[in-house]
Design a protein around this motif. Structure first.
Motif, mmCIF file in Angstrom:
data_model
loop_
_atom_site.group_PDB
_atom_site.id
_atom_site.type_symbol
_atom_site.label_atom_id
_atom_site.label_comp_id
_atom_site.label_asym_id
_atom_site.label_seq_id
_atom_site.Cartn_x
_atom_site.Cartn_y
_atom_site.Cartn_z
ATOM 1 N N PRO A 206 92.900 43.604 77.303
ATOM 2 C CA PRO A 206 93.046 42.723 78.650
ATOM 3 C C PRO A 206 94.162 43.270 79.528
ATOM 4 C CG PRO A 206 93.257 41.179 76.787
ATOM 5 C CD PRO A 206 93.049 42.629 76.365
ATOM 6 N N GLU A 207 94.987 44.309 78.910
ATOM 7 C CA GLU A 207 95.944 45.070 79.852
ATOM 8 C C GLU A 207 95.453 46.404 80.208
ATOM 9 O OE1 GLU A 207 96.552 46.550 75.656
ATOM 10 O OE2 GLU A 207 95.896 44.471 76.583
ATOM 11 N N ALA A 208 94.166 46.630 80.025
ATOM 12 C CA ALA A 208 93.718 47.992 80.555
ATOM 13 C C ALA A 208 93.743 48.145 82.070
ATOM 14 C CB ALA A 208 92.117 48.130 79.732
ATOM 15 N N ASN A 209 94.032 49.487 82.346
ATOM 16 C CA ASN A 209 94.101 49.623 83.818
ATOM 17 C C ASN A 209 92.467 50.325 83.918
ATOM 18 O OD1 ASN A 209 93.983 52.367 82.796
ATOM 19 N ND2 ASN A 209 96.334 52.639 83.405
ATOM 20 N N ALA A 210 92.212 50.845 85.435
ATOM 21 C CA ALA A 210 91.028 51.229 85.962
ATOM 22 C C ALA A 210 90.704 52.639 84.901
ATOM 23 C CB ALA A 210 91.152 51.585 87.240
ATOM 24 N N LEU A 211 91.646 53.482 84.598
ATOM 25 C CA LEU A 211 91.340 54.512 84.027
ATOM 26 C C LEU A 211 90.986 54.346 82.557
ATOM 27 C CD1 LEU A 211 91.150 57.593 83.795
ATOM 28 C CD2 LEU A 211 93.749 57.696 83.223
ATOM 29 N N THR A 212 91.609 53.644 81.844
ATOM 30 C CA THR A 212 91.357 53.326 80.373
ATOM 31 C C THR A 212 89.957 52.322 80.325
ATOM 32 O OG1 THR A 212 93.706 52.869 79.900
ATOM 33 C CG2 THR A 212 92.116 51.832 78.466
ATOM 34 N N ALA A 213 89.852 51.442 81.273
ATOM 35 C CA ALA A 213 88.511 50.682 81.263
ATOM 36 C C ALA A 213 87.359 51.559 81.295
ATOM 37 C CB ALA A 213 88.457 49.544 82.364
ATOM 38 N N GLU A 214 87.547 52.643 82.359
ATOM 39 C CA GLU A 214 86.333 53.435 82.753
ATOM 40 C C GLU A 214 85.952 54.386 81.324
ATOM 41 O OE1 GLU A 214 85.837 55.831 86.624
ATOM 42 O OE2 GLU A 214 87.062 57.266 85.229
ATOM 43 N N GLU A 215 87.078 54.859 80.591
ATOM 44 C CA GLU A 215 86.880 55.859 79.793
ATOM 45 C C GLU A 215 86.321 55.161 78.414
ATOM 46 O OE1 GLU A 215 91.118 57.011 78.879
ATOM 47 O OE2 GLU A 215 90.792 58.778 80.213
ATOM 48 N N ILE A 216 86.789 53.843 78.319
ATOM 49 C CA ILE A 216 86.169 53.018 77.274
ATOM 50 C C ILE A 216 84.563 52.704 77.371
ATOM 51 C CG2 ILE A 216 86.206 50.862 75.652
ATOM 52 C CD1 ILE A 216 89.162 50.720 76.214
ATOM 53 N N TYR A 217 84.361 52.073 78.586
ATOM 54 C CA TYR A 217 82.873 52.034 79.157
ATOM 55 C C TYR A 217 82.007 53.307 78.837
ATOM 56 C CZ TYR A 217 78.707 51.565 81.865
ATOM 57 O OH TYR A 217 77.477 51.382 82.172
ATOM 58 N N HIS A 218 82.385 54.363 79.273
ATOM 59 C CA HIS A 218 81.566 55.583 79.323
ATOM 60 C C HIS A 218 81.475 55.932 77.953
ATOM 61 C CE1 HIS A 218 80.592 56.358 83.598
ATOM 62 N NE2 HIS A 218 81.682 55.582 83.919
ATOM 63 N N ARG A 219 82.674 56.103 77.230
ATOM 64 C CA ARG A 219 82.514 56.420 75.791
ATOM 65 C C ARG A 219 81.504 55.472 75.014
ATOM 66 N NH1 ARG A 219 87.144 56.492 70.969
ATOM 67 N NH2 ARG A 219 85.776 57.032 69.219
ATOM 68 N N TYR A 220 81.656 54.247 75.273
ATOM 69 C CA TYR A 220 80.875 53.459 74.495
ATOM 70 C C TYR A 220 79.429 53.554 74.612
ATOM 71 C CZ TYR A 220 79.324 48.975 71.871
ATOM 72 O OH TYR A 220 78.984 48.125 71.258
ATOM 73 N N GLY A 221 79.147 53.900 76.022
ATOM 74 C CA GLY A 221 77.766 53.863 76.550
ATOM 75 C C GLY A 221 77.073 55.398 76.187
ATOM 76 N N SER A 222 77.888 56.009 75.672
ATOM 77 C CA SER A 222 77.340 57.490 75.455
ATOM 78 C C SER A 222 77.388 57.767 73.866
ATOM 79 C CB SER A 222 77.969 58.593 76.191
ATOM 80 O OG SER A 222 79.401 58.754 76.112
ATOM 81 N N GLU A 223 77.657 56.859 73.027
ATOM 82 C CA GLU A 223 77.712 56.868 71.521
ATOM 83 C C GLU A 223 76.381 56.556 70.956
ATOM 84 O OE1 GLU A 223 82.302 56.256 70.334
ATOM 85 O OE2 GLU A 223 81.010 54.638 70.496
ATOM 86 N N LEU A 224 75.928 57.428 70.114
ATOM 87 C CA LEU A 224 74.699 57.105 69.076
ATOM 88 C C LEU A 224 75.405 56.191 67.891
ATOM 89 C CD1 LEU A 224 72.655 60.333 68.700
ATOM 90 C CD2 LEU A 224 72.456 58.489 70.246
ATOM 91 N N GLN A 225 74.726 55.031 67.525
ATOM 92 C CA GLN A 225 75.176 54.295 66.620
ATOM 93 C C GLN A 225 74.397 54.385 65.222
ATOM 94 O OE1 GLN A 225 74.893 51.144 69.230
ATOM 95 N NE2 GLN A 225 77.053 50.784 69.647
ATOM 96 N N VAL A 226 73.158 54.706 65.309
ATOM 97 C CA VAL A 226 72.201 54.561 64.133
ATOM 98 C C VAL A 226 71.321 55.980 64.384
ATOM 99 C CG1 VAL A 226 70.484 53.326 65.363
ATOM 100 C CG2 VAL A 226 70.734 53.254 62.798
ATOM 101 N N ILE A 227 70.601 56.365 63.420
ATOM 102 C CA ILE A 227 69.669 57.617 63.478
ATOM 103 C C ILE A 227 68.228 56.984 63.293
ATOM 104 C CG2 ILE A 227 69.064 59.726 62.455
ATOM 105 C CD1 ILE A 227 71.909 60.097 61.489
ATOM 106 N N CYS A 228 67.372 57.544 64.085
ATOM 107 C CA CYS A 228 66.018 57.270 64.137
ATOM 108 C C CYS A 228 65.259 58.784 63.668
ATOM 109 C CB CYS A 228 65.329 56.990 65.413
ATOM 110 S SG CYS A 228 63.562 57.038 65.420
ATOM 111 N N PRO A 229 64.708 58.970 62.711
ATOM 112 C CA PRO A 229 64.617 60.118 62.308
ATOM 113 C C PRO A 229 63.019 60.834 62.767
ATOM 114 C CG PRO A 229 64.229 58.563 60.659
ATOM 115 C CD PRO A 229 64.700 57.921 61.573
ATOM 116 N N VAL A 230 62.500 59.862 63.235
ATOM 117 C CA VAL A 230 61.088 60.029 64.042
ATOM 118 C C VAL A 230 60.681 59.452 65.083
ATOM 119 C CG1 VAL A 230 58.743 60.445 63.834
ATOM 120 C CG2 VAL A 230 60.054 60.298 61.630
ATOM 121 N N SER A 231 60.895 60.247 66.163
ATOM 122 C CA SER A 231 60.415 59.701 67.771
ATOM 123 C C SER A 231 59.430 60.403 68.385
ATOM 124 C CB SER A 231 61.949 59.759 68.636
ATOM 125 O OG SER A 231 62.218 61.009 68.628
#
Length: 298
Positions: free
Chosen positions: A64-89
């Motif tokens: 809740p206390e995040a400023n614009a810089l922190t919020a931006e960093e968290i959003y872009h990090r979370y949106g650009s992370e892989l969470q599971v592996i698909c072995p065939v695509s």
């Protein structure tokens, strides 16, 4: 008197023998029942037990206390992370914009009578045509921005001059918009599995996703391709509240069992952040797997 006693003993022995046989039969039946139940449980285990998950990923929570810089960093990090592996695509459609990646590992590979919902065509049919030519799926394609009437494209693609949103209404441009849940009911697909849900609708994805998460329709979706957009797409700045909203929906998607196995930047949406002076993008293309889908050994 003695013969009666002997007869009674014989009867007792006979009864004991019958009961013993019955117990043996019941025990064998119970063992078979237990083995069948265990086998069914194994057979119906979800894909969660058959996939490799990445560790050390972020929580996707903006404090809740995040400023614009922190919020931006968290959003872009979370949106650009892989969470599971698909072995065939497999890439279906154009290599660049318009094509989408599909996991074809195990139950995620489309089979007979597969079904795809595709929102956002923009006159680029490469993905939809690729789904049909490769897997012979039925495709329901939606886009009210093309000025095209409802029609059938080939034998397997049905086009609807309608779009997706967070509620059912006609907007100020005269476009009929509905939720995914409404479309699934409208086409009598409620009991069917959707092999691939694709949503690329230029910022309307957020209200659409919120409505999807507030329904039960995701339990019938195997794989979800989503393009996300922030206000920077329109040369505006995303507020902290915006980023909290976006990240919160993506986190709810994960909580619903959808884990990101693929992502990439849409480089048409690059911008330089006023908060960090870093080069970022307004738009991510992400593909998620429903890890709660039942696993059936081939």
């Amino acid at each position: 008197m003695q013969s009666l006693c002997k007869l009674s003993i014989r009867r007792r022995l006979a009864i004991a023998l019958v009961l013993s046989s019955a117990m043996i039969y019941l025990t064998a039946y119970y063992q078979q029942f237990i083995m069948k139940a265990v086998f069914t449980k194994k057979r119906m285990a979800t894909m969660r037990q058959n996939l490799s998950f990445l560790t050390n990923i972020s929580t996707g929570v903006i404090p809740p206390e995040a400023n614009a810089l922190t919020a931006e960093e968290i959003y872009h990090r979370y949106g650009s992370e892989l969470q599971v592996i698909c072995p065939v695509s497999k890439r279906l459609g154009n290599k660049g914009d318009g094509g989408w990646d599909m996991c074809i590992y195990s139950v995620y590979k489309p089979h007979k009578e597969c079904l795809v919902y595709s929102f956002g065509i923009n006159n680029d049919w490469s993905f939809d045509d690729g789904v049909v030519s490769t897997y012979n799926c039925t495709v329901r394609a939606f886009d009210p921005s093309m000025n095209a009437t409802d029609h059938r494209r080939g034998s397997n693609i049905w086009f609807y001059n309608q779009g997706i949103s967070g509620s059912d209404f006609v907007n100020d441009r005269g476009w009929q918009l509905r939720t995914l849940e409404s479309y699934v009911r409208l086409f009598n697909d409620s009991e069917k599995m959707i092999d691939y849900l694709k949503i690329d609708v230029d910022f309307s994805e957020w209200s659409s996703l919120e409505a999807i998460l507030n329904s039960t329709v995701l339990s019938k979706v195997k794989q979800f391709g989503l393009e996300t957009h922030t206000r920077e797409m329109s040369k505006k700045a995303s507020s902290v509240a915006d980023l909290v909203y976006y990240t919160g929906l993506l986190r709810r998607l994960q909580d619903a069992g959808f884990y990101r196995w693929y992502w990439h930047f849409n480089h048409f949406g690059n911008f330089v952040s006023k908060n960090s002076n870093r080069k970022l993008t307004c738009c991510f293309e992400m593909v998620f797997l429903n890890v709660n889908i039942p696993y059936v050994a081939s």
